[in-house]
Design a protein around this motif. Structure first.
Motif: not given
Length: 121
Positions: A89-107
């Motif tokens: 289930d861990d199969t995926a394309l993994y990316s790093c990102a800058i979140p909008r905020g510390e607790k952002s989960r989808n922005e």
């Protein structure tokens, strides 16, 4: 130009480990919280983990908790994700990102190109 270049993906068997890295350029890395996100084929983007700018606070998704470890080096502008006991289930394309905020989960302000992780026997 902001760039986030992930590497370290590959094909592994269930139960094995991988370490992903993300090299950041074009911005002051030490001033931003950073996240790992992933997307499997046909599925929605999934947040994996976030580390605050100084590395003092870390968040994990339920699926990552206990198996993955996020870390960063603000001297060489690199983000890491150590992944142990990988599941199919861990199969995926993994990316790093800058979140909008510390607790952002989808922005995310910026999302880098990804590295493919495939877990298969």
């Amino acid at each position: 130009e902001v760039q986030l270049v992930a590497s370290g993906g590959g094909l592994v068997q269930p139960g094995e480990s991988l370490t992903l890295s993300c090299k950041a350029t074009g911005f002051t890395f030490s001033r931003f919280d950073m996240s790992w996100i992933r997307q499997a084929p046909g599925k929605a983007l999934e947040w994996v983990s976030t580390i605050t700018e100084g590395g003092d606070t870390i968040y994990y998704s339920d699926s990552a908790k206990g198996r993955f470890t996020i870390s960063r080096n603000n001297t060489d502008n690199t983000l890491w994700l150590q992944m142990n006991n990988l599941l199919t289930d861990d199969t995926a394309l993994y990316s790093c990102a800058i979140p909008r905020g510390e607790k952002s989960r989808n922005e995310f302000l910026v999302r880098g190109q990804g590295t493919q992780v495939t877990v298969s026997s």
